[in-house]
Design an enzyme around this catalytic site. Structure first.
Site, PDB file in Angstrom:
ATOM      1  N   GLY A   1      46.025  37.223  48.176  1.00  0.00           N
ATOM      2  CA  GLY A   1      46.089  35.813  48.551  1.00  0.00           C
ATOM      3  C   GLY A   1      47.251  35.564  49.498  1.00  0.00           C
ATOM      4  O   GLY A   1      48.178  36.374  49.589  1.00  0.00           O
TER       5      GLY A   1
ATOM      6  N   ASP B   1      50.177  36.846  37.254  1.00  0.00           N
ATOM      7  CA  ASP B   1      49.121  37.868  37.233  1.00  0.00           C
ATOM      8  C   ASP B   1      48.288  37.655  35.971  1.00  0.00           C
ATOM      9  O   ASP B   1      48.829  37.676  34.856  1.00  0.00           O
ATOM     10  CB  ASP B   1      49.787  39.262  37.226  1.00  0.00           C
ATOM     11  CG  ASP B   1      48.765  40.348  37.486  1.00  0.00           C
ATOM     12  OD1 ASP B   1      47.692  40.333  36.853  1.00  0.00           O
ATOM     13  OD2 ASP B   1      49.038  41.214  38.347  1.00  0.00           O
TER      14      ASP B   1
ATOM     15  N   LEU C   1      48.772  34.259  29.570  1.00  0.00           N
ATOM     16  CA  LEU C   1      48.901  33.119  30.478  1.00  0.00           C
ATOM     17  C   LEU C   1      50.050  32.213  30.058  1.00  0.00           C
ATOM     18  O   LEU C   1      50.275  32.002  28.863  1.00  0.00           O
ATOM     19  CB  LEU C   1      47.599  32.302  30.482  1.00  0.00           C
ATOM     20  CG  LEU C   1      46.327  33.040  30.904  1.00  0.00           C
ATOM     21  CD1 LEU C   1      45.138  32.064  30.976  1.00  0.00           C
ATOM     22  CD2 LEU C   1      46.495  33.749  32.237  1.00  0.00           C
TER      23      LEU C   1
ATOM     24  N   THR D   1      42.517  43.541  35.937  1.00  0.00           N
ATOM     25  CA  THR D   1      42.297  42.160  36.404  1.00  0.00           C
ATOM     26  C   THR D   1      40.951  41.661  35.893  1.00  0.00           C
ATOM     27  O   THR D   1      40.827  40.542  35.386  1.00  0.00           O
ATOM     28  CB  THR D   1      42.328  42.105  37.945  1.00  0.00           C
ATOM     29  OG1 THR D   1      43.657  42.415  38.374  1.00  0.00           O
ATOM     30  CG2 THR D   1      41.938  40.737  38.477  1.00  0.00           C
TER      31      THR D   1
ATOM     32  N   TYR E   1      35.890  48.236  40.684  1.00  0.00           N
ATOM     33  CA  TYR E   1      35.447  46.861  40.965  1.00  0.00           C
ATOM     34  C   TYR E   1      34.084  46.616  40.321  1.00  0.00           C
ATOM     35  O   TYR E   1      33.915  45.655  39.559  1.00  0.00           O
ATOM     36  CB  TYR E   1      35.379  46.687  42.479  1.00  0.00           C
ATOM     37  CG  TYR E   1      35.012  45.308  42.968  1.00  0.00           C
ATOM     38  CD1 TYR E   1      35.950  44.274  42.969  1.00  0.00           C
ATOM     39  CD2 TYR E   1      33.740  45.037  43.469  1.00  0.00           C
ATOM     40  CE1 TYR E   1      35.619  43.013  43.464  1.00  0.00           C
ATOM     41  CE2 TYR E   1      33.413  43.785  43.962  1.00  0.00           C
ATOM     42  CZ  TYR E   1      34.349  42.773  43.954  1.00  0.00           C
ATOM     43  OH  TYR E   1      34.026  41.521  44.444  1.00  0.00           O
TER      44      TYR E   1
HETATM   45  P1  NAD Z   1      40.384  37.472  48.021  1.00  0.00           P
HETATM   46  O1  NAD Z   1      40.884  38.858  47.893  1.00  0.00           O
HETATM   47  O2  NAD Z   1      40.607  36.761  49.317  1.00  0.00           O
HETATM   48  O3  NAD Z   1      40.959  36.550  46.861  1.00  0.00           O
HETATM   49  C1  NAD Z   1      41.237  37.023  45.569  1.00  0.00           C
HETATM   50  C2  NAD Z   1      42.451  36.269  45.062  1.00  0.00           C
HETATM   51  O4  NAD Z   1      42.747  36.697  43.729  1.00  0.00           O
HETATM   52  C3  NAD Z   1      43.719  36.546  45.897  1.00  0.00           C
HETATM   53  O5  NAD Z   1      44.411  35.338  46.123  1.00  0.00           O
HETATM   54  C4  NAD Z   1      44.534  37.483  45.013  1.00  0.00           C
HETATM   55  O6  NAD Z   1      45.911  37.422  45.267  1.00  0.00           O
HETATM   56  C5  NAD Z   1      44.148  36.984  43.626  1.00  0.00           C
HETATM   57  N1  NAD Z   1      44.314  37.993  42.565  1.00  0.00           N
HETATM   58  C6  NAD Z   1      43.876  39.261  42.560  1.00  0.00           C
HETATM   59  N2  NAD Z   1      44.190  39.857  41.394  1.00  0.00           N
HETATM   60  C7  NAD Z   1      44.853  38.927  40.660  1.00  0.00           C
HETATM   61  C8  NAD Z   1      45.470  38.937  39.378  1.00  0.00           C
HETATM   62  N3  NAD Z   1      45.451  40.041  38.608  1.00  0.00           N
HETATM   63  N4  NAD Z   1      46.082  37.826  38.942  1.00  0.00           N
HETATM   64  C9  NAD Z   1      46.119  36.710  39.721  1.00  0.00           C
HETATM   65  N5  NAD Z   1      45.566  36.636  40.937  1.00  0.00           N
HETATM   66  C10 NAD Z   1      44.941  37.745  41.404  1.00  0.00           C
HETATM   67  O7  NAD Z   1      38.812  37.546  47.690  1.00  0.00           O
HETATM   68  P2  NAD Z   1      37.683  36.439  47.849  1.00  0.00           P
HETATM   69  O8  NAD Z   1      36.751  36.879  48.895  1.00  0.00           O
HETATM   70  O9  NAD Z   1      38.279  35.098  47.906  1.00  0.00           O
HETATM   71  O10 NAD Z   1      36.937  36.618  46.456  1.00  0.00           O
HETATM   72  C11 NAD Z   1      37.187  35.739  45.368  1.00  0.00           C
HETATM   73  C12 NAD Z   1      36.364  36.182  44.170  1.00  0.00           C
HETATM   74  O11 NAD Z   1      34.965  36.195  44.522  1.00  0.00           O
HETATM   75  C13 NAD Z   1      36.696  37.598  43.690  1.00  0.00           C
HETATM   76  O12 NAD Z   1      36.685  37.625  42.285  1.00  0.00           O
HETATM   77  C14 NAD Z   1      35.582  38.430  44.236  1.00  0.00           C
HETATM   78  O13 NAD Z   1      35.306  39.537  43.419  1.00  0.00           O
HETATM   79  C15 NAD Z   1      34.410  37.465  44.246  1.00  0.00           C
HETATM   80  N6  NAD Z   1      33.444  37.840  45.277  1.00  0.00           N
HETATM   81  C16 NAD Z   1      33.696  37.570  46.592  1.00  0.00           C
HETATM   82  C17 NAD Z   1      32.773  37.978  47.547  1.00  0.00           C
HETATM   83  C18 NAD Z   1      32.988  37.699  49.013  1.00  0.00           C
HETATM   84  O14 NAD Z   1      32.177  38.163  49.825  1.00  0.00           O
HETATM   85  N7  NAD Z   1      33.985  36.944  49.417  1.00  0.00           N
HETATM   86  C19 NAD Z   1      31.613  38.675  47.176  1.00  0.00           C
HETATM   87  C20 NAD Z   1      31.415  38.932  45.819  1.00  0.00           C
HETATM   88  C21 NAD Z   1      32.319  38.508  44.873  1.00  0.00           C
END
Ligand code: NAD
Ligand code: UDP
Length: 342
Positions: free
Chosen positions: A57, A77, A82, A113, A166
């Protein structure tokens, strides 16, 4: 590149009457999808708690929200117990790196995670009687043997491959959601998100649309992994946010899973040529090795979401790429050339 739209019902406009303000936790709220969701929920006048460890993020995604009195940022995290954030009405679990090169950096943390994070958020949901939505993924189908993928397809995942942290993490999280629903009465919703793109994606994220856009805009060759005949279906971010919010608003019986994505399917080669065409650039492409276990095809069957949530994407890939391009142009102006993904 074809501009046609999916021939399904478009999103219904619901007259909502006076809105009830809710306290909503967005785990992963500083990421690509999470930050769009935070913006939309704040616009709807809810109180938003964004919890993020900033692994992928970015503060820039939420910078405009920091001065909003209804926005609370909690750097945390979710694998750890929490902090006390008070009662919440809804929880969106979007916390997990979504880009393959990013989630593979620390595969054990990715699994934690998805599993420990899910348990912590589910416990909070049960304790507050809050609705909780899990962002699952098309990756639960692995390298699918059938297309399009409907929710009853059980998938083909390599448990020992580089994507397994994942894929299996997300599969285990779905199981946890159903077990909390069955045994603890958790008010769950599970969305299986297919490839989604748009502004606020990190330019160095490593996913295909961010890579191709940054490469094209900076005059570098586009990197196609393999021959480019693998397919993906790309959903524009505003359509995805509408789908996630429709699922959250649905009755508690709509536990899912629901595929959310755009069923227009493209080869990666067609995507590359489409981006170059939009920019009027010659096709300069470098071919790289296909990563292990890279799914050969991916296309959502969204019949169930269309029927139960009255949801369907509205934005074609060509439209969405045009909406996204100016964002990457701005980001590129601020980036050092060395950071451009290869
Ligand atoms: P992203 O990587 O941009 O965002 C993920 C966010 O989660 C980031 O801000 C990261 O810092 C935070 N994060 C990761 N691990 C963490 C933890 N342990 N504790 C707290 N925060 C944590 O990804 P995105 O594209 O925004 O995806 C968001 C969600 O949607 C994810 O769960 C992803 O698996 C799911 N998803 C997204 C897509 C896509 O195409 N964008 C497709 C399938 C699933
Ligand atoms: N890909 C590519 N070039 C890139 C990045 C990705 O050809 O620079 C391919 C990748 O091998 C996959 C597809 O594009 O087949 C989508 O990759 P992404 O990482 O965006 O998401 P995935 O759907 O694989 O999780």
């Amino acid at each position: 590149m074809s501009l046609h739209r999916p021939k399904l019902h478009s999103n219904r406009t619901i007259s909502r009457g006076p809105k009830a303000r809710r306290r909503i936790l967005v785990a992963g709220g500083a990421g690509f999808l999470g930050s769009h969701l935070c913006h939309t929920l704040l616009n709807d006048e809810h109180v938003v708690i964004c919890m993020d460890n900033f692994e992928t993020g970015r503060m820039s995604n939420i910078a405009l929200l920091l001065s909003d009195p209804n926005f609370i940022l909690v750097r945390h995290d979710i694998i750890d117990p929490l902090p006390d954030i008070g009662p919440v009405d809804e929880i969106y679990n979007l916390a997990c790196a979504a880009s393959p090169p990013k989630y593979q950096i620390d595969p054990i943390h990715t699994l934690k995670t998805n599993i420990w994070g899910a348990i912590n958020l589910l416990e909070l949901a049960v304790s507050c009687d809050a609705k909780i939505l899990q962002s699952s993924t098309s990756e639960v189908y692995g390298d699918p043997e059938t297309s399009p993928q409907s929710e009853d397809y059980r998938g083909c995942v390599n448990t020992m491959g580089p994507r397994a942290c994942y894929d299996e993490g997300k599969r285990a999280a779905e199981t946890l959601f159903y077990d909390y629903y069955q045994t603890r009465g958790a008010r769950i919703r599970v969305a299986r998100i297919f490839n989604t793109y748009g502004p606020s994606m990190c330019p160095t994220d490593g996913r295909v649309i961010s890579n191709f856009m940054v490469q094209a805009l900076s005059g570098a060759p586009l990197t196609i992994y393999g021959h480019g005949n693998q397919t993906r279906s790309f959903c524009y971010v505003s359509d995805m946010i509408a789908g996630l919010m429709a699922l959250m608003a649905a009755p508690d019986s709509a536990v899912g899973p629901y595929n959310l994505g755009n069923p227009e399917e493209f080869t990666i080669a067609a995507l590359a040529h489409g981006i170059l065409e939009i920019l009027g650039l010659p096709p300069i492409i470098h071919y790289r090795d296909l990563p292990q276990d890279d799914p050969r095809q991916r296309c959502p069957d969204i019949t169930k979401a269309n029927r139960d949530l009255n949801w369907a994407p509205r934005i074609s890939l060509a439209e969405g790429l045009n909406y996204t391009m100016p964002y990457f142009e701005t980001e590129l102006r601020q980036m050092k050339p060395a950071l451009i993904a290869e």
